[in-house]
Write a protein that holds these residues in place. Structure first.
Motif, PDB file in Angstrom:
ATOM      1  N   ASP A 145      -0.035   0.603  -6.445  1.00 16.98           N
ATOM      2  CA  ASP A 145      -0.980  -0.509  -6.365  1.00 16.98           C
ATOM      3  C   ASP A 145      -1.378  -0.802  -4.925  1.00 16.98           C
ATOM      4  OD1 ASP A 145      -0.800  -0.730  -9.104  1.00 16.98           O
ATOM      5  OD2 ASP A 145       0.547  -2.461  -9.073  1.00 16.98           O
ATOM      6  N   MET A 146      -0.426  -0.661  -4.017  1.00 17.38           N
ATOM      7  CA  MET A 146      -0.720  -0.895  -2.602  1.00 17.38           C
ATOM      8  C   MET A 146      -1.706   0.137  -2.070  1.00 17.38           C
ATOM      9  SD  MET A 146       3.110  -1.929  -1.290  1.00 17.38           S
ATOM     10  CE  MET A 146       2.662  -1.920   0.456  1.00 17.38           C
TER      11      MET A 146
ATOM     12  N   GLN B 140      -2.830  -6.681  -2.345  1.00 14.41           N
ATOM     13  CA  GLN B 140      -1.382  -6.709  -2.542  1.00 14.41           C
ATOM     14  C   GLN B 140      -0.671  -7.441  -1.408  1.00 14.41           C
ATOM     15  OE1 GLN B 140       0.114  -5.783  -5.301  1.00 14.41           O
ATOM     16  NE2 GLN B 140      -1.811  -5.066  -6.204  1.00 14.41           N
TER      17      GLN B 140
ATOM     18  N   MET C  95       7.043  -4.885  -5.193  1.00 15.94           N
ATOM     19  CA  MET C  95       5.775  -4.343  -4.714  1.00 15.94           C
ATOM     20  C   MET C  95       5.655  -2.906  -5.199  1.00 15.94           C
ATOM     21  SD  MET C  95       4.355  -6.787  -2.950  1.00 15.94           S
ATOM     22  CE  MET C  95       3.125  -6.003  -1.891  1.00 15.94           C
TER      23      MET C  95
END
Length: 378
Positions: free
Chosen positions: A228-229, A236, A224
């Motif tokens: 991006d989260m 996500q 992860m």
């Protein structure tokens, strides 16, 4: 199927990280999912090590089972390590008594011959009993392992899957170095702590991204990406739930521990956990970059980009450094000799300490899979 048999058959997944990359954050997002059995953010294998330091024996090496379980339960309830919001789970005498009773009951009746797995599942069984959690509703057990270098043993003992948190190494290390140095009032970092911050990345890269390990476990590792989260958290988290084969829940957008709101942590805002929410744009990429650039020198940046070049390429992080052999040797020399000693004055053992730290760093870079073991020796 009774609760003991059900928990023995439940899939296990661990949360780990390439560095100080938001491990507690993703833990807090998973915390309240209805299909997930997850305890607060204590690290199981790290707890075994801390327990050994305090009691002088490995709790999983059963001599007297009753004494081991008594000591371990007391450790959970009384030790200061378990008093922070994100770790504490036994809040009163009744819970403590129930937990201790059920942990002993599980260990004595589970018929699991791997003692480490027996204690691991026993802790989660006792936790679920103390909190009146219905095991039948749970699809997966997720636990956090704060440091990554137990990963091979986790796979051997628990046959677990892995969620690793990734972040721009410059951002993660800048925060880690601020915490281990400046926030503690130190002029420089202790060599051992500095080495561990680098080992986080080199070990995780070795385990997840290279050679034999990547071919063997690629389907069982989910990485992860922190950035991006922050850009699209719902997307996500939906993707993560799909990978875990659980239904998406809106609880994955809320930060909690034991269902209680958690405001997070940042070394730039507080020494530990936050008492109020960070500014809305605090984790905007440009603001994060501004913070790590204010903390790192150009030589630090070059060193990080060279050491973790595979991570920068794999996850498309833009670098300042144009790679060359001169840059490579310069970066390696900096790593090998920066913070090589923290003794203010030289004594008869100074040369030994410097040599020890230098040797340890060779293992951190070139033999990360055994470096953690070397730490215990040198």
């Amino acid at each position: 199927m009774n609760a003991i048999e059900k928990i023995k058959d439940t899939q296990i997944c661990t949360l780990s990280s390439f560095g100080h990359n938001g491990l507690d954050w993703i833990h807090s997002l998973i915390d309240n999912h209805p299909e997930v059995l997850i305890m607060p953010a204590f690290s199981f294998y790290r707890t075994l090590d801390l327990f050994e330091l305090k009691h002088g024996y490995r709790v999983e090496n059963f001599g007297s089972i009753k004494k081991n379980i008594e000591d371990l339960s007391n450790f959970f309830y009384f030790d200061k390590y378990f008093k922070t919001v994100r770790r504490r789970f036994l809040v009163d005498e009744q819970q403590f008594s129930d937990f201790k009773h059920n942990l002993l009951f599980f260990v004595q009746n589970s018929n699991i011959y791997n003692n480490t797995k027996n204690i691991f599942l026993g802790i989660h069984y006792a936790f679920s009993e103390a909190y009146k959690i219905d095991i039948d509703e749970k699809t997966v057990i997720i636990f956090q392992e704060h440091i990554p270098w137990h990963s091979v043993k986790i796979r051997e003992d628990l046959n677990a899957k892995f969620i690793f948190m990734m972040r721009d190494p410059r951002a993660g290390l800048a925060g880690a170095w601020k915490r281990t140095g400046e926030n503690r009032g130190l002029l420089s970092q202790y060599p051992l702590e500095f080495d561990k911050t680098i080992l986080w990345g080199t070990y995780s890269s070795h385990f997840c991204l290279s050679g034999f390990f990547e071919r063997e476990i690629s389907e069982d590792v989910k990485i992860m990406v922190n950035e991006d989260m922050h850009i699209d958290l719902e997307y996500q988290m939906r993707n993560l739930c799909d990978w875990l084969s659980i239904e998406y829940s809106n609880s994955c957008l809320d930060q909690t521990f034991l269902g209680i709101e958690w405001l997070g942590e940042s070394t730039y805002l507080a020494a530990d956990e936050l008492s109020e929410r960070p500014p809305e744009d605090f984790y905007a990429i440009e603001n994060v970059e501004r913070r790590w650039r204010s903390r790192l020198s150009s030589s630090d940046i070059s060193m990080i980009e060279v050491i973790f070049s595979k991570i920068f390429r794999r996850f498309s992080y833009t670098t300042d450094t144009r790679f060359s052999f001169v840059k490579y040797f310069s970066a390696m020399a900096r790593f090998l000799f920066i913070y090589i000693s923290n003794e203010p004055t030289k004594d008869k053992l100074h040369f030994f300490r410097v040599s020890r730290n230098f040797l340890r760093r060779i293992f951190v870079i070139f033999f990360p899979s055994v470096a953690a073991k070397i730490f215990k020796i040198i």
